[in-house]
Write a protein that holds these residues in place. Structure first.
Motif, short mmCIF file in Angstrom:
data_model
loop_
_atom_site.label_atom_id
_atom_site.label_comp_id
_atom_site.label_asym_id
_atom_site.label_seq_id
_atom_site.Cartn_x
_atom_site.Cartn_y
_atom_site.Cartn_z
N CYS A 44 0.97 -1.09 0.08
CA CYS A 44 0.16 -0.09 -0.13
C CYS A 44 0.75 1.30 0.08
CB CYS A 44 -1.03 0.03 1.27
SG CYS A 44 -0.24 0.46 2.68
N SER A 45 0.24 2.44 -0.48
CA SER A 45 1.25 3.60 -0.47
C SER A 45 1.29 3.97 0.91
CB SER A 45 0.05 4.68 -1.39
OG SER A 45 -1.01 4.90 -0.76
N LEU A 46 2.54 5.12 0.80
CA LEU A 46 3.08 5.60 2.19
C LEU A 46 1.96 6.32 2.86
CD1 LEU A 46 6.49 6.60 1.54
CD2 LEU A 46 5.67 4.98 3.26
N SER A 104 11.13 6.18 3.87
CA SER A 104 10.15 6.89 3.37
C SER A 104 10.73 8.26 2.47
CB SER A 104 9.23 7.43 4.37
OG SER A 104 9.98 8.47 5.28
N SER A 105 11.70 8.72 2.92
CA SER A 105 12.47 9.60 1.91
C SER A 105 12.93 9.29 0.60
CB SER A 105 13.56 10.46 2.85
OG SER A 105 14.53 9.56 3.14
N GLN A 163 11.46 7.85 -2.00
CA GLN A 163 10.27 7.63 -2.74
C GLN A 163 10.09 6.48 -3.78
OE1 GLN A 163 7.06 8.38 -1.87
NE2 GLN A 163 7.65 10.13 -0.26
N LYS A 164 11.12 6.54 -4.71
CA LYS A 164 11.06 5.75 -5.69
C LYS A 164 11.53 4.34 -5.33
CE LYS A 164 12.58 8.79 -9.45
NZ LYS A 164 13.43 9.09 -10.52
N LEU A 165 12.39 4.16 -4.31
CA LEU A 165 12.59 2.87 -3.58
C LEU A 165 11.60 2.42 -3.09
CD1 LEU A 165 15.01 0.82 -3.15
CD2 LEU A 165 15.48 2.08 -1.04
N VAL A 166 10.82 3.03 -2.19
CA VAL A 166 9.93 2.42 -1.28
C VAL A 166 8.51 2.10 -2.30
CG1 VAL A 166 8.21 3.14 0.64
CG2 VAL A 166 10.51 3.94 0.57
#
Length: 769
Positions: free
Chosen positions: A56-58, A99-100, A102-105
């Protein structure tokens, strides 16, 4: 409005609607997370809660984590879910720490990796304590990783989807929804499962709004989750086939889909020979179908956005030059074919044309073979003999019943076989005349084929010029327009936004015809005008087979009030004049008028063919000259009898007012500009007489208030001066009233004792609102 102070001390205002939507989204995330923990595999594994929190999205992670925690905390079945809570906190920690990035998470492969590692570590502890075996250990990890991958793809697709989902994204979403429905399988009443009811609803909905692919994937996904949750394999297979068949029958309407699903649900359950299972399955399928039928229209629009595939956006940027070049090459090739056909035809005519000398030789052989006096006819006086045969042949040609009497007396005095020569001449000349006629007809066919090649060559060349002149294709506008149409429950398969060299936008859409499809032209116009920030006219809608094409042009500066009136000659029910008028895809109002030769049925056929064929070719985007060539060759080839019709065209550019006139043997056209009239006349031939004909052309700039009047020659029997006077004096009336007045006046003024069909087309230009 409410004020919310962020950490940066900036105050942002949110409406109550926005706050409610945000709260509803987080509640739905919480509920979905809880349901995902209810999906039991092998009666002891609960991997999909971890899949959901990983994918799911952050922004939704906190609410989803709370629902998953509560779901794992409350035991489900024979499972011990506390080991999953440890994996839940591990996944949460990794996502929050990174969380910082974004592309990785948000990367599906990274999410799959952390879900797999977290599950494996906690499963290893359970494996060590002998609570699960190695097979459970492997299945749990793989299912968790697969679920996380599909969940990540689904969230990523839903965040950016506007016009629809790709096949991969749609498949991932259907699998995730099926996994969530698996969590509802445990909610039963007398053996009837809520999860399976909603599974039927998912299959029907996905197939209706996504077609065969969506229905098939939905059926397979539901079948897989049913099998994982321990449902009979025959039931799972029947669900898979039900999805496929519901997709196939989606074009026939809701009830056809429902019948196909009920049939396969019955077949799958009856194979188990358990009457309780049969009745339970049919009840579940019936309830799911009932829910499908009660879906409100607004829900259908949203689901249509969700399940329909992304329309194909026509983007001929790199393809444009290549396509233009290929069209030009094809045009040149067909032109070469036409020239080759003509050249071969000329050479063959030299070789195969019938020769009258062969007729003379055949007559000699037929009539004079064995004659003892032959030496006195064919050897010593051959020229006189041939002259006598020519006279006999001339009499045969004129229909003389005794052609031998046409022979000179001197010939009849020395020839004992005059009647036999006449019979041979009649037979051989008849064969010769037939050969001449056949050769002439073959030559006509060759000419028509050559003209058809030339016409198609010109069409392809016109298309290449059209591609060259189109300056731009706006991909963003096409995508936004297709997305907007989904709000009207119109799902587009192909979309194109073309901007011509004048900066005018044209939107084109292709979609499949369905029984539920309703296209409101006014709604489409308003919706697209808002989305594209341009003023559009009402769209043009056409159907070819099961495909529907919508073309909408930018709002023009002018509108046309059109009037048409006809009076048939001698009170006949059939008029030899025919007309068409329409707005083409380039914003031109086009009027086509044709006058067939003569009056009555034959003229009506010729006129209707000419106007109808020209209108269809022009609507298809082909040029006027090449369309005339195709029409002319078609009329030449239509029958052995003479068939001809005039062609009169007026094309009014609704953006600039430029009016172009094209005439082939047509009556004059009268145009009133600024209160003064002028006329355009034609000296060209009608279509269907000769091979090489062309249009007489004229162009004039018109504006609001000007009038264009086209007519057949039946209206000009007493000249055009009175017509010009009537048109100049016309004030404050509709185009239809003007057409009726001119028609009646033309009938009264007819003084040449010659009845002819009268047709008048009037177009009054008005300023667009």
């Amino acid at each position: 409005m409410k004020d919310i102070v962020k950490i940066s001390n900036k105050i942002e205002n949110y409406s109550a609607k926005e706050l409610f939507f945000a709260g509803a989204t987080h509640f739905f995330s919480f509920l979905t997370g809880f349901i995902s923990t209810r999906a039991i595999v092998l009666d002891k594994l609960l991997p999909f809660g971890l899949s959901f929190i990983a994918g799911c999205s952050l922004p939704l992670t906190p609410s989803a984590a709370l629902g998953i925690f509560i779901g794992y905390f409350i035991p489900s079945g024979n499972t011990n879910a506390f080991r999953y809570i440890a994996a839940l906190f591990a996944i949460l920690a990794i996502k929050l720490l990174l969380s910082s990035y974004q592309k990785l998470v948000s990367n599906p492969f990274f999410i799959t990796f952390i879900a797999f590692i977290s599950n494996i570590l906690t499963s290893a502890v359970a494996l060590k304590s002998a609570k699960i075996n190695f097979l459970d250990f492997a299945v749990d990890g793989l299912l968790c990783a697969a679920g996380a991958y599909f969940t990540a793809i689904s969230f990523k697709a839903l965040q950016k989807q506007t016009t629809g989902l790709s096949a991969d994204e749609l498949s991932a979403l259907l699998i995730v929804i099926s996994l969530l429905l698996m969590g509802l399988n445990g909610f039963e009443l007398n053996g009837v499962s809520l999860g399976r009811i909603l599974g039927i609803l998912l299959i029907l909905t996905a197939s209706k709004y996504g077609g065969i692919i969506s229905g098939a994937v939905g059926g397979i996904a539901v079948a897989l989750t049913l099998s994982l949750s321990g449902v009979s394999g025959s039931i799972g297979i029947s669900f898979a086939f039900a999805g496929l068949m519901a997709g196939i029958f989606s074009s026939l309407g809701k009830y056809a889909q429902i019948i196909s699903v009920l049939i396969f649900a019955f077949l799958g359950s009856v194979s188990s020979a358990d009457l309780t299972l049969v009745s339970r399955t049919l009840i579940e399928a019936s309830l799911g179908s009932a829910l499908f039928l009660t879906l409100p229209r607004k829900a259908g629009i949203y689901l249509g956005k969700l399940f329909s595939s992304t329309p194909h956006l026509i983007v001929p940027t790199g393809l444009k030059k290549s396509l233009t070049m290929r069209l030009e090459l094809a045009s040149n090739a067909l032109s070469d074919v036409s020239e080759t056909v003509e050249q071969v035809s000329r050479e063959l005519s030299k070789i195969n044309s019938p020769d009258f000398s062969s007729v003379i030789t055949a007559i000699e052989q037929d009539a004079c073979a064995g004659c003892k006096l032959r030496v006195h006819c064919w050897e010593s006086r051959r020229d006189d003999t041939i002259g006598a045969i020519l006279e006999i042949t001339k009499a045969i040609k004129q229909g003389d019943i005794s052609p031998e009497s046409a022979a000179p007396k001197e010939f009849k005095g020395r020839c004992l076989r005059t009647s036999k020569i006449a019979n041979a001449a009649y037979r051989r000349y008849s064969d010769y005349a037939s050969s001449i006629a056949a050769e002439s007809r073959i030559d006509e066919v060759r000419s028509v084929v050559s003209d058809q090649f030339d016409g198609i060559s010109s069409m392809l060349y016109d298309l290449s010029l059209e591609f060259k002149n189109d300056e731009q294709f706006d991909i963003t506008a096409a995508e936004n327009a297709a997305a907007a149409l989904k709000n009207l429950d119109i799902r587009v398969e192909e979309a194109s936004s073309r901007i011509d060299k004048f900066g005018r936008m044209t939107l084109e859409f292709k979609l499949k015809k369905t029984p539920e499809l309703i296209i409101n032209k006014l709604q489409v116009m308003k919706m697209l005008s808002v989305v594209c920030e341009r003023d559009f006219d009402a769209p043009t809608i056409s159907q070819v087979g099961n495909d529907i094409f919508i073309v909408i042009n930018e709002h023009a500066c002018l509108t046309v009030d059109i009037g048409a009136e006809q009076i048939c000659a001698s009170g006949s029910n059939m008029c030899g004049d025919a007309y068409k008028y329409f707005v083409d895809s380039r914003g031109h109002f086009v009027m086509v008028l044709s006058d067939g030769m003569g009056t009555g049925g034959r003229a009506a056929v010729d006129g209707a063919m000419a106007s109808g064929l020209m209108a269809r070719l022009i609507k298809a985007g082909f040029g006027y000259d090449c369309s005339l060539r195709i029409l002319n060759s078609s009329m030449l080839f239509k029958s052995t009898d003479e068939s001809l019709a005039t062609v009169d065209i007026a094309s009014i550019d609704l953006y600039t007012g430029t009016t172009e006139l094209y005439k082939a043997g047509a009556a004059p056209t009268i145009i009133r500009r600024s209160g003064k009239t002028g006329k355009a006349e034609s000296t060209s031939l009608p279509a269907g007489i000769l091979r090489d004909i062309g249009f007489d052309k004229a162009s004039i700039k018109c504006k609001a208030g000007d009038i264009v009047v086209m007519m057949s020659d039946g209206a000009t029997g007493s000249g055009t001066d009175w017509l010009r006077a009537e048109i100049e004096a016309w004030q404050d009336g509709s185009a239809q009233e003007l057409a009726e007045r001119l028609c009646e006046c033309a009938k009264r003024r007819r003084n040449d004792n010659h009845e002819d069909d009268i047709t008048v087309l009037t177009a009054i230009l008005n300023k667009a609102v």
